[in-house]
Design an enzyme around this catalytic site. Structure first.
Site, PDB file in Angstrom:
ATOM      1  N   TYR A  41      50.320  39.044  47.877  1.00  0.00           N
ATOM      2  CA  TYR A  41      50.462  40.487  47.722  1.00  0.00           C
ATOM      3  C   TYR A  41      51.867  40.909  48.157  1.00  0.00           C
ATOM      4  O   TYR A  41      52.212  40.873  49.338  1.00  0.00           O
ATOM      5  CB  TYR A  41      49.417  41.238  48.541  1.00  0.00           C
ATOM      6  CG  TYR A  41      47.989  41.062  48.037  1.00  0.00           C
ATOM      7  CD1 TYR A  41      47.716  40.454  46.814  1.00  0.00           C
ATOM      8  CD2 TYR A  41      46.909  41.510  48.792  1.00  0.00           C
ATOM      9  CE1 TYR A  41      46.426  40.286  46.356  1.00  0.00           C
ATOM     10  CE2 TYR A  41      45.603  41.351  48.335  1.00  0.00           C
ATOM     11  CZ  TYR A  41      45.370  40.737  47.121  1.00  0.00           C
ATOM     12  OH  TYR A  41      44.080  40.567  46.680  1.00  0.00           O
ATOM     13  N   GLN A  66      34.904  36.224  46.193  1.00  0.00           N
ATOM     14  CA  GLN A  66      35.527  37.535  45.991  1.00  0.00           C
ATOM     15  C   GLN A  66      35.827  37.708  44.504  1.00  0.00           C
ATOM     16  O   GLN A  66      36.896  37.342  44.024  1.00  0.00           O
ATOM     17  CB  GLN A  66      36.800  37.689  46.820  1.00  0.00           C
ATOM     18  CG  GLN A  66      37.388  39.091  46.739  1.00  0.00           C
ATOM     19  CD  GLN A  66      38.481  39.332  47.765  1.00  0.00           C
ATOM     20  OE1 GLN A  66      39.619  39.589  47.397  1.00  0.00           O
ATOM     21  NE2 GLN A  66      38.156  39.239  49.035  1.00  0.00           N
TER      22      GLN A  66
END
Length: 322
Positions: free
Chosen positions: A54, A181
């Site tokens: 990220y 996830q």
């Protein structure tokens, strides 16, 4: 806030959690990150999700700085990282993937960036065709035994690979993945509801689902175009814009059919879509993304709708977007 066990583990996660994808380091700076984390914690959120990739590690650095600024009790929250893509723009072969080398070194780097001594959750961000699953399982098991990781999981792995990871863990008496996830929303349901169906009972897998609003599409914010401050307008995310909006207006037309139902209930389309995600008993927590306090406050209001979400309403919502 409601709390749910992460699958069959004893870990209690808030029904809504806060993720850093796209926002931290791009739309959100240190001050805003601190305000968002403080609000989230005050409202009962106890899980903050991140990843090495990220904004090339900047999102983790910002989250770590904000957590340190707030002096939150370490036993009062959970924090995660994910490993696979690497934290540099053009990673060398040993700076990405799920080899023992990268899994371990990426964990150490995430701990430094997040300013914590252990990760509560550590996810393998994608499957790695170049690394035997047994090697990845062994690396995760080693980190668990060292106390650097408490629980590990997968993200967007095919069910066949998750089955193999559990087989290896069982045969070698190693720590197995406890959560997946995946993306999950009204427009993206098949993997969570069908492909993973056998995983929940067989292994007690939980899910920490992402993109519950399909990157904002289900909120109705793109009905009249793409707002300049939205994630689809961010430079470098043209691929996401194409993926979310697709070609033509077919997806937008499906989303617009949610508006009358939301208006009837006195809520927003976003709150309706978020509450729908929580009706799935296999969803352990829903990851929210936010760049403003008002946005996070609004989305958390979806919890108030949950008690009204009976079977009839669930069917109406699902049929509207079919």
């Amino acid at each position: 806030m409601q709390y749910r066990r992460l699958g069959s583990t004893g870990l209690q996660l808030s029904a809504f959690s806060l993720g850093a994808w796209v926002t931290f380091g791009r739309q959100v700076g240190r001050t805003e990150a601190r305000e968002l984390l403080a609000l989230a914690y005050d409202r009962g959120i106890n899980f903050f999700d991140n990843a090495e990739t990220y904004n090339h590690g900047v999102a983790e650095e910002l989250m770590g700085e904000a957590l340190a600024d707030l002096h939150l009790p370490r036993d009062g929250f959970c924090v995660s990282s994910k490993v696979f893509f690497g934290a540099v723009e053009q990673p060398r072969p040993t700076q990405r993937g799920l080899s023992r080398k990268h899994v371990v070194e990426a964990c150490h780097q995430a701990l430094r960036r997040l300013r914590v001594e252990h990760l509560d959750l550590y996810f393998c961000h994608r499957p790695d065709p170049d690394t035997p699953i047994a090697e990845t399982v062994a690396a995760m098991d080693m980190l668990v035994r060292q106390g650097k990781v408490l629980y590990w999981g997968t993200s967007e792995w095919p069910a066949t690979a998750i089955h193999e990871a559990h087989r290896v863990a069982r045969d070698m008496h190693m720590a197995a993945p406890v959560a997946e996830q995946p993306q999950y929303n009204l427009l993206h349901r098949e993997r969570v509801e069908q492909e993973y169906a056998l995983l929940y009972d067989a292994y007690g897998m939980g899910t920490t689902v992402w993109s519950p609003l399909a990157s904002g599409l289900l909120s109705g914010k793109y009905d009249e175009g793409i707002p300049a401050d939205s994630r689809l307008a961010q430079p470098g995310y043209e691929w996401l814009r194409a993926q979310v909006l697709g070609e033509g207006d077919e997806r937008l037309a499906r989303v617009r059919r949610l508006r009358p139902i939301a208006q009837e209930l006195g809520v927003s389309s976003a709150q309706l879509a978020l509450a729908w995600c929580l009706t799935n008993p296999h969803v352990s927590t829903v990851l929210l993304g936010a760049s403003r306090r008002e946005q996070l406050e609004h989305n958390l209001g979806a919890l108030d709708l949950l008690p009204r979400f009976d079977r009839s309403l669930k069917e109406r919502v699902e049929q509207a977007v079919t």
